[in-house]
Design an enzyme around this catalytic site. Structure first.
Site, PDB file in Angstrom:
ATOM      1  N   LYS A   3       1.089  -1.270   0.050  1.00 29.95           N
ATOM      2  CA  LYS A   3       0.131  -0.069   0.053  1.00 29.95           C
ATOM      3  C   LYS A   3       0.950   1.304  -0.144  1.00 29.95           C
ATOM      4  CE  LYS A   3      -3.845  -0.205   2.419  1.00 29.95           C
ATOM      5  NZ  LYS A   3      -4.445  -0.767   3.717  1.00 29.95           N
ATOM      6  N   ARG A  20      -2.597   3.301   8.809  1.00 35.29           N
ATOM      7  CA  ARG A  20      -2.989   2.137   8.141  1.00 35.29           C
ATOM      8  C   ARG A  20      -1.802   1.085   7.974  1.00 35.29           C
ATOM      9  NH1 ARG A  20      -7.606   3.041   4.560  1.00 35.29           N
ATOM     10  NH2 ARG A  20      -8.020   5.097   4.501  1.00 35.29           N
ATOM     11  N   GLY A  32      -7.785  -7.403   5.310  1.00 40.65           N
ATOM     12  CA  GLY A  32      -8.600  -7.501   6.547  1.00 40.65           C
ATOM     13  C   GLY A  32      -7.582  -8.294   7.846  1.00 40.65           C
ATOM     14  N   MET A  60      -4.660  -7.111   9.171  1.00 41.12           N
ATOM     15  CA  MET A  60      -4.011  -6.028  10.130  1.00 41.12           C
ATOM     16  C   MET A  60      -5.056  -4.723  10.162  1.00 41.12           C
ATOM     17  SD  MET A  60      -0.250  -6.674   9.349  1.00 41.12           S
ATOM     18  CE  MET A  60      -0.346  -6.379   7.714  1.00 41.12           C
ATOM     19  N   ARG A  92      -5.100  -1.116  -7.132  1.00 46.62           N
ATOM     20  CA  ARG A  92      -4.409  -2.147  -7.497  1.00 46.62           C
ATOM     21  C   ARG A  92      -4.978  -2.861  -8.712  1.00 46.62           C
ATOM     22  NH1 ARG A  92      -7.484  -4.417  -2.350  1.00 46.62           N
ATOM     23  NH2 ARG A  92      -9.634  -4.123  -3.323  1.00 46.62           N
ATOM     24  N   HIS A 148      -8.579 -44.948 -16.148  1.00 48.09           N
ATOM     25  CA  HIS A 148      -9.200 -45.021 -17.359  1.00 48.09           C
ATOM     26  C   HIS A 148     -10.417 -44.046 -17.471  1.00 48.09           C
ATOM     27  CE1 HIS A 148     -12.755 -46.702 -19.806  1.00 48.09           C
ATOM     28  NE2 HIS A 148     -11.595 -47.103 -20.520  1.00 48.09           N
ATOM     29  N   SER A 204       8.799 -39.940 -27.310  1.00 52.58           N
ATOM     30  CA  SER A 204       7.461 -39.305 -26.709  1.00 52.58           C
ATOM     31  C   SER A 204       7.326 -39.800 -25.106  1.00 52.58           C
ATOM     32  CB  SER A 204       6.307 -39.874 -27.443  1.00 52.58           C
ATOM     33  OG  SER A 204       5.230 -39.403 -26.967  1.00 52.58           O
ATOM     34  N   ASN A 213       3.105 -40.692 -17.558  1.00 50.38           N
ATOM     35  CA  ASN A 213       2.093 -41.240 -16.330  1.00 50.38           C
ATOM     36  C   ASN A 213       2.775 -42.620 -16.006  1.00 50.38           C
ATOM     37  OD1 ASN A 213       0.091 -39.196 -17.181  1.00 50.38           O
ATOM     38  ND2 ASN A 213      -0.873 -40.517 -18.754  1.00 50.38           N
ATOM     39  N   ASP A 214       3.202 -43.162 -16.575  1.00 47.87           N
ATOM     40  CA  ASP A 214       3.931 -44.521 -16.458  1.00 47.87           C
ATOM     41  C   ASP A 214       5.375 -44.210 -16.096  1.00 47.87           C
ATOM     42  OD1 ASP A 214       2.199 -46.661 -16.765  1.00 47.87           O
ATOM     43  OD2 ASP A 214       2.224 -46.139 -19.017  1.00 47.87           O
ATOM     44  N   CYS A 216       3.653 -36.985 -23.881  1.00 46.45           N
ATOM     45  CA  CYS A 216       2.234 -37.199 -24.039  1.00 46.45           C
ATOM     46  C   CYS A 216       1.421 -37.790 -23.060  1.00 46.45           C
ATOM     47  CB  CYS A 216       1.993 -38.090 -25.351  1.00 46.45           C
ATOM     48  SG  CYS A 216       2.494 -39.734 -24.788  1.00 46.45           S
ATOM     49  N   TYR A 229       7.773 -30.684 -28.523  1.00 51.31           N
ATOM     50  CA  TYR A 229       6.260 -30.487 -28.513  1.00 51.31           C
ATOM     51  C   TYR A 229       5.851 -31.115 -27.167  1.00 51.31           C
ATOM     52  CZ  TYR A 229       5.750 -35.497 -29.453  1.00 51.31           C
ATOM     53  OH  TYR A 229       5.647 -36.865 -29.390  1.00 51.31           O
TER      54      TYR A 229
HETATM   55  C1  PEP Z   1       1.864 -42.398 -20.339  1.00 53.48           C
HETATM   56  O1  PEP Z   1       2.105 -43.309 -19.837  1.00 53.48           O
HETATM   57  O2  PEP Z   1       2.187 -41.298 -19.794  1.00 53.48           O
HETATM   58  C2  PEP Z   1       1.015 -42.438 -21.219  1.00 53.48           C
HETATM   59  C3  PEP Z   1       0.865 -41.376 -22.190  1.00 53.48           C
HETATM   60  O3  PEP Z   1       0.506 -43.829 -21.530  1.00 53.48           O
HETATM   61  P1  PEP Z   1      -1.084 -44.388 -20.672  1.00 53.48           P
HETATM   62  O4  PEP Z   1      -1.513 -43.160 -19.969  1.00 53.48           O
HETATM   63  O5  PEP Z   1      -1.854 -44.611 -21.886  1.00 53.48           O
HETATM   64  O6  PEP Z   1      -0.207 -45.407 -20.170  1.00 53.48           O
HETATM   65 MG    MG Z   2       1.755 -45.232 -20.749  1.00 54.06          MG
END
Ligand code: PEP
Ligand code: MG
Length: 926
Positions: free
Chosen positions: A26, A97, A106, A108, A345, A462, A814, A818-819, A882, A902
Site C-alpha cells: 500500500k 493504516r 483485513g 491487520m 491495484r 481409465h 515421446s 504417467n507410467d 504425451c 512439443y
Molecule cells: C503415459 O504413460 O504417460 C501415457 C501417455 O500412456 P498411458 O497413460 O496410456 O499409459
Molecule cells: Mg503409458
C-alpha cells in the site's frame, strides 16, 4: 536500543514506488500514485524495517529518532494541507493504516480520524458547520482507536451504541442526531477509561505513537500469523508491516461529497468502460458495510452537486491505465467537489474479461502482445473452455474426489453403462455415470453421459483419461461414496442417491453435490482466438493433442492443435460392435483363429486411421500400437463366476423340467397342454444351456490364464506386440494402408508409429522389422511412396537410461510421464492418489501430486538425461511428451526448459497448453 542509522520514514513524494519490501504494497503504491501526479491525500510511510526493529526491541520502544522523523513529516503535512495537527481552529486528521509487502486483506488494522479530541472536534464542527458530522467522526475514532490500539473489545462499544439507538427508536446509525452521537462519543470515552484504567489519550502525538505501535504489533497478532501460515507467506515474501499515515478526506461532507470504488474496465465482461459504484455523502466503510445501496457509476454525471466529476473520474481512469498498463480496481473519495484517489491495484477479473482486455489493450497500444499473454494465467482459460458451477449458488458438497477432468455437469445418476445408454442416449435424459471404476467396456456409457463419477482410481485412471479426451467432466476416486451396482444406488455418509436421482459433479474441483446446481456455459470467444494466435508466435514448443477419435481430433484442431501426439489405439476397440471381435482375438486358441479376428479388425482400424489422417492433414498423427494389459478387454472374473452359477441353476431346473414334462405328457392328452409343455421344454433346452456353460467356462479359464497380480507392470505394450506379433502387424498394416489411401487421394499425411513400454533396443528393432516388411508390401501395392516415422514412448526407467541406444532405432521420443512417474516413484497410478498421496501432500512430505505436476526433481532429471543422451546419439531426434503433464502449465515450462519440441495433451487443454508454451518461451532462457 537501535538508533536510526538509515531512513525509515518517507513522504509519498520520495518513497520508491517499486520497493514493496520496505514500504509495503500500500505504501509503495501511494508513493507511486503521488509521483505520477494523481491527487492522493498527502501522507508518509514508516518502513517495514522500523516495524521489525520495534518488534525486536527488548524494551518495547520505537527505534530512537523515529518519532522525531514522524514529527517532521507531520509538520510537512501541515504545510501541504494548511491545517494543524492538534490545532483546534483548523485541525488536521489522519488515518493510520497497515500494509505489508503481500496483500493480507483485513488481517491487520486501520485507525481513522486520528487527531480528534475534545478541542479539535470543536474545530472540525466549526470548519464544517456540521456538528453531526463532527460527532460521528469522533465516535468512530474512539471505537476504532479503543479497539485497535488499546484492545477494548467491540462488544463494550456496541452495547452502549445499541442502548442509545434503542432510546432514540432508530435502527440505523444514520437515524441518530448530532446530540445523540455526542452522547455516544461520551459513553465511548467512558468505556475506554473503564477498560484501560486511564482516560482516553487526548494528545494527538500520543495517539499517533500508540497507533503506530499498535499497527506494528498487529503483524505479530494471531490473525495475521494464522493468515500467513494459511497462505504460505514466508518472511522472504513479506516481513513486517509498514505504517501509512494519510491525511483524512471525507466523502460525508454533504451532497457534493461521495465515496466509491471502480474498475477501469468491466471485470465480468472486459468491456472498455468505467465500472463501479458510489455513495453520496458517505464514508468508505458505509460502502463496505452495505447499509445503503450504492449507485452505479454512470449516474455520477447526473449529480447536480458534483458537476464535472464524472469527466474527472474518466481522466483518472485513463491516467491509471496509461501508467499501470493494467486494469485497475481503485477507491476514490470526493470531498466538497474535490476528487481524491485513495488506493489502486490490479483488478481481479474472470478469464473472459482477462482475455478481452488483453486483446483490446494491445490494440489500443497500452500493452505489448507479450504483456497481454503474460497477464493471463494459463489455467484460468479453463473457465472459458468448460462449463462451471454458477458461483452465486452456495451448496455444500457431499463428497470430495479428485479433479480428474474439468467442467461441471448435472444429471440423473446411473450405475452401469448400458443403463446410461438407455436412459441417456435412447430416452434423452442427462445422465451421470457413477461407477466404482470404469473399464473399456463402459465406453458407450461415457458417450451417453454428461459426466463420470468414480469412487476409485486416480487422475490417470481409465475414467479420468477417457473423460479428459472427450472433454467431459470427471470426478475420480471419490472414496467417500460406496457404489452398489446391484441395488443401483450409492451411499455417501448418511445420505444416499439411487438411479434417477439428480446429482452434480464438478470435475474442476473434484466435488460432488446432491441435486442440480446451475452451470455457466463456456465461451470460446474471438478474442481468445486472437490471443492464442499471438501465443503461437511466441512459443517454441508445439502443442499437439491426445485424440483417439475423429471427433476428438476435430475439436483439438479447432482448439489449435498442430497434430496428434498420441492416439491410443486401444480406445478404438471401445466400441460395442468391435469388442466381441477383440475378445475373439484374445481368446483365440490358435494363430489361425486369432488371424481370423484380426482380419475383421483390419478394415475397421484402417478406416479409423484414415479418418484421423484426413481430419489432421497436413499435420502429423502419432499412433501408438496397442498398450493395455489385454485382460482389460475381457469380462470381470466375479461376474463370470456369478453368471456360471446362474447357468448351473438353470441347468438343474431344465433337468427337472424334462422329467416333469415327460410325466405331464403321459397324464395330459390335450394338444394345448402338450404344446405348452413343449415350448417350456424348448425354453429350458439342456443342450443350449450346456453350450452356454461351456463358453462361459472357456472364458473364465482364459480370464484366469491372463490374470496378473500387477497388470500395470505386466503383459502390456510392446511385450504384447512381441508375444502376439500378429496384433501389431495388423495395426501397422492398417496405419500404412490408410496412409497409402490418403496419398492416392492427394491428402497430405504424416503418420508416426509409436511403440509403448519399450525398455530395450531389441524390442524396437523387432517391431521395426515388422514395419519395414509391411511397408515394402504396402508401397508395392500402392505403387507410390508412403511416408511414415517410427519412434518410441519413453515411459520405463530403463528406457531413459538407454536413451542413446533407443535413439538409434527411433526418429522421435515421446515421454509417457504417467507410467514414468509410476515407475520412478513406485507409486501405483491407479491407487496412490486416493490412498497415501493426499496425506503426503497435506503433511508436506511431497509438495504436489506427481501425477498432475511433473516431478521435476526426479522424473524431470530422468527426462533430461534421456533427452541429452538421445540427442547425442541422434542430434535431430524429435522429442515430446504425451503424459497428462503435457497439459499442465508448470510442467510445460519444464518441458520447454528441457528442450522438448512439443507437448501433447487432451484436446480441451490445448488452449491452456498453447498459452503455457508461450509463457515458458517468454519467461524461459532457451
Ligand atoms: C503415459 O504413460 O504417460 C501415457 C501417455 O500412456 P498411458 O497413460 O496410456 O499409459
Ligand atoms: Mg503409458
Amino acid at each position: 536500543m537501535d538508533t536510526l542509522t538509515t531512513k525509515h520514514v518517507f513522504a509519498f513524494e520520495e518513497g520508491d514506488g517499486k520497493n514493496k519490501r520496505l514500504l509495503g504494497g500500500k505504501g509503495a503504491n501511494l508513493c507511486e500514485m503521488t509521483q505520477i501526479g494523481l491527487n492522493v491525500p498527502p501522507g508518509f510511510v514508516i518502513s517495514t524495517d522500523a516495524c521489525l526493529a520495534y518488534l525486536d526491541s527488548p524494551d518495547g520502544n520505537l527505534t530512537a529518532g523515529l518519532m522525531d522523523d514522524v514529527h517532521a513529516q507531520m509538520r510537512a503535512l501541515e504545510q501541504k494541507t494548511g491545517k494543524g495537527f492538534g490545532d483546534p481552529d483548523n485541525p488536521l486528521l489522519v488515518s493510520v493504516r497497515s500494509g505489508s509487502a503481500m496483500s493480507m486483506p483485513g488481517m491487520m488494522d486501520t485507525i481513522l480520524n486520528l487527531g480528534l479530541n475534545a478541542e479539535t472536534l470543536q474545530g472540525v464542527i466549526r470548519a464544517t458547520d456540521d456538528p453531526r458530522f463532527g460527532y460521528d467522526a469522533y465516535r468512530r475514532f474512539i471505537q476504532l482507536f479503543g479497539k485497535v490500539a488499546l484492545g477494548v473489545p467491540d462488544a463494550a462499544f456496541d452495547k452502549e451504541f445499541e442502548a442509545i439507538k434503542e432510546a432514540a427508536h432508530v435502527k440505523q446509525d444514520v437515524g441518530l442526531s448530532a446530540s445523540e452521537l455526542k452522547q455516544v462519543s461520551e459513553r465511548f470515552l467512558r468505556v475506554v477509561e473503564a477498560a484501560t484504567g486511564r482516560p482516553f489519550p487526548s494528545d494527538p502525538y500520543e495517539q499517533l505513537e500508540i497507533a503506530i505501535k499498535a499497527v506494528f504489533n498487529s503483524w505479530g497478532g494471531k490473525r495475521a500469523v494464522d493468515y500467513r501460515r494459511q497462505f504460505n507467506i514466508t518472511p522472504d515474501m513479506a516481513n513486517g508491516t509498514a505504517v501509512n499515515v494519510v491525511t483524512m478526506v471525507f466523502g460525508n461532507r454533504g451532497y457534493d461529497s461521495a465515496t466509491g470504488v471502480a474498475f477501469t474496465r468491466n471485470p465480468a465482461t472486459g468491456e472498455n468502460k468505467l465500472y463501479g459504484e458510489y455513495l453520496v455523502n458517505a464514508q468508505g466503510e458505509d460502502v463496505v458495510a452495505g447499509i445503503r445501496t450504492p449507485t452505479a457509476i454512470d449516474q455520477l454525471a447526473n449529480e447536480s452537486a458534483m458537476p464535472g466529476l464524472a469527466a474527472q473520474l474518466d481522466a483518472l481512469r485513463d491516467k491509471l491505465e496509461a501508467h499501470y498498463h493494467e486494469v485497475q480496481d481503485f477507491e476514490f473519495t470526493i470531498e466538497r467537489g474535490q476528487l481524491y484517489c485513495l488506493q489502486t491495484r490490479n483488478g481481479k477479473m474472470n478469464s473472459i474479461a482477462m482475455v478481452r482486455t488483453s486483446v483490446e489493450m494491445v490494440q489500443e497500444g497500452l500493452i505489448t502482445k507479450e504483456q497481454a499473454l503474460l497477464r493471463i494465467a494459463p489455467e484460468s482459460l479453463e473457465q472459458m473452455l468448460f462449463p462451471h458451477l454458477d458461483p452465486t449458488v452456495k451448496v455444500e458438497p457431499v463428497a470430495q474426489g479428485l479433479s480428474a477432468s474439468p467442467g461441471a455437469a448435472s444429471g440423473i445418476a446411473v450405475f452401469d453403462a448400458d443403463r446410461a445408454e438407455l436412459l441417456g442416449k435412447e430416452q434423452g435424459n442427462k445422465v451421470i455415470l457413477v461407477r466404482e471404476e470404469t473399464k473399456p467396456e463402459d465406453i458407450h456409457g461415457f458417450f451417453a453421459s454428461e459426466g463420470i463419477l468414480t469412487s476409485r482410481g486416480g487422475k490417470t485412471s481409465h475414467a479420468a483419461v477417457v473423460a479428459r479426451g472427450m472433454g467431459k467432466p470427471c470426478v475420480a476416486g471419490a472414496e467417500g461414496i460406496s457404489v452398489d451396482v446391484n441395488r443401483r444406488e450409492a451411499r455417501v455418509g448418511l445420505a444416499s442417491f439411487k438411479e434417477g436421482d439428480v446429482i452434480t459433479i464438478d470435475g474442476t474441483s473434484g466435488k460432488v453435490y446432491l441435486g442440480a446446481i446451475p452451470t455457466v456455459e463456456p465461451d470460446f470467444t474471438p478474442e481468445l482466438d486472437t490471443l492464442l494466435g499471438w501465443a503461437d508466435e511466441m512459443a517454441r514448443l508445439k502443442v499437439m493433442a491426445n485424440a483417439d477419435t475423429p471427433n476428438d481430433a476435430r475439436r483439438s484442431r479447432r482448439y489449435g492443435a498442430v497434430g496428434i501426439g498420441l492416439a491410443r489405439t486401444e480406445r478404438m476397440f471401445n466400441d460395442v460392435a468391435r469388442l466381441p471381435i477383440v475378445i475373439e482375438m484374445i481368446v483365440a486358441e490358435t494363430p489361425e483363429q486369432r488371424q481370423e479376428a484380426l482380419d475383421r479388425l483390419l478394415p475397421l482400424q484402417r478406416q479409423d486411421f484414415r479418418e484421423l489422417f484426413e481430419v489432421m492433414s497436413p499435420y502429423p498423427v502419432t499412433i501408438r500400437l496397442l498398450d493395455p494389459p489385454i485382460h482389460e478387454f475381457l469380462p470381470n472374473e466375479d461376474v463370470l463366476r456369478r453368471e456360471l452359477k446362474e447357468l448351473h441353476a438353470l441347468s438343474q431346473a431344465a433337468y427337472g423340467m424334462t422329467v416333469l414334462s415327460g410325466t405331464m405328457g403321459l397324464l395330459h392328452k390335450s394338444d394345448k397342454v402338450r404344446e405348452d409343455v413343449d415350448s417350456m421344454r424348448r425354453l429350458f433346452d439342456p443342450a443350449m444351456i450346456e453350450e452356454a456353460i461351456g463358453k462361459k467356462e472357456a472364458m473364465l479359464r482364459k480370464v484366469r490364464a491372463l490374470y496378473e497380480t500387477n497388470p500395470m507392470l505386466g503383459h502390456r505394450g510392446v511385450r504384447l506386440g512381441i508375444t502376439f506379433p500378429e496384433i501389431y502387424q495388423m495395426q501397422i498394416r492398417a496405419i500404412l494402408e490408410a496412409a497409402a489411401d490418403c496419398v492416392k487421394a492427394g491428402i497430405e499425411v504424416h503418420p508416426q508409429i509409436k511403440v509403448p513400454q519399450v525398455c530395450t533396443a531389441q524390442e524396437l528393432r523387432k517391431v521395426r522389422s515388422f514395419v519395414d516388411s509391411i511397408h515394402a508390401e504396402v508401397v508395392a501395392d500402392a505403387g507410390q511412396a508412403v511416408p511414415f516415422k517410427f519412434g518410441t514412448m519413453i515411459e520405463v526407467v530403463r528406457a531413459c537410461m538407454l536413451a542413446d541406444a533407443l535413439a538409434e532405432e527411433s526418429e522421435f521420443f515421446s515421454f509417457g510421464t504417467n507410467d514414468l512417474t509410476q515407475a520412478a516413484f513406485s507409486f501405483s497410478r491407479e491407487d496412490a492418489e486416493n490412498k497415501f498421496l493426499p496425506f503426503y501432500n497435506q503433511s508436506g512430505i511431497l509438495q504436489d501430486n506427481p501425477f498432475e505436476t511433473l516431478d521435476v526433481k526426479g522424473v524431470g532429471k530422468l527426462m533430461r538425461l534421456a533427452v541429452d543422451w538421445g540427442r547425442t546419439a541422434k542430434p535431430d531426434l524429435h522429442v515430446g511428451i504425451c503424459g497428462e503433464h503435457g497439459g499442465h502449465p508448470a510442467s510445460i515450462a519444464f518441458c520447454h526448459d528441457a528442450g522438448l519440441d512439443y507437448v501433447s495433451c487432451s484436446g480441451p487443454r490445448v488452449p491452456v497448453a498453447r498459452l503455457a508454451a508461450a509463457h515458458a518461451a517468454l519467461k524461459g532462457a532457451r
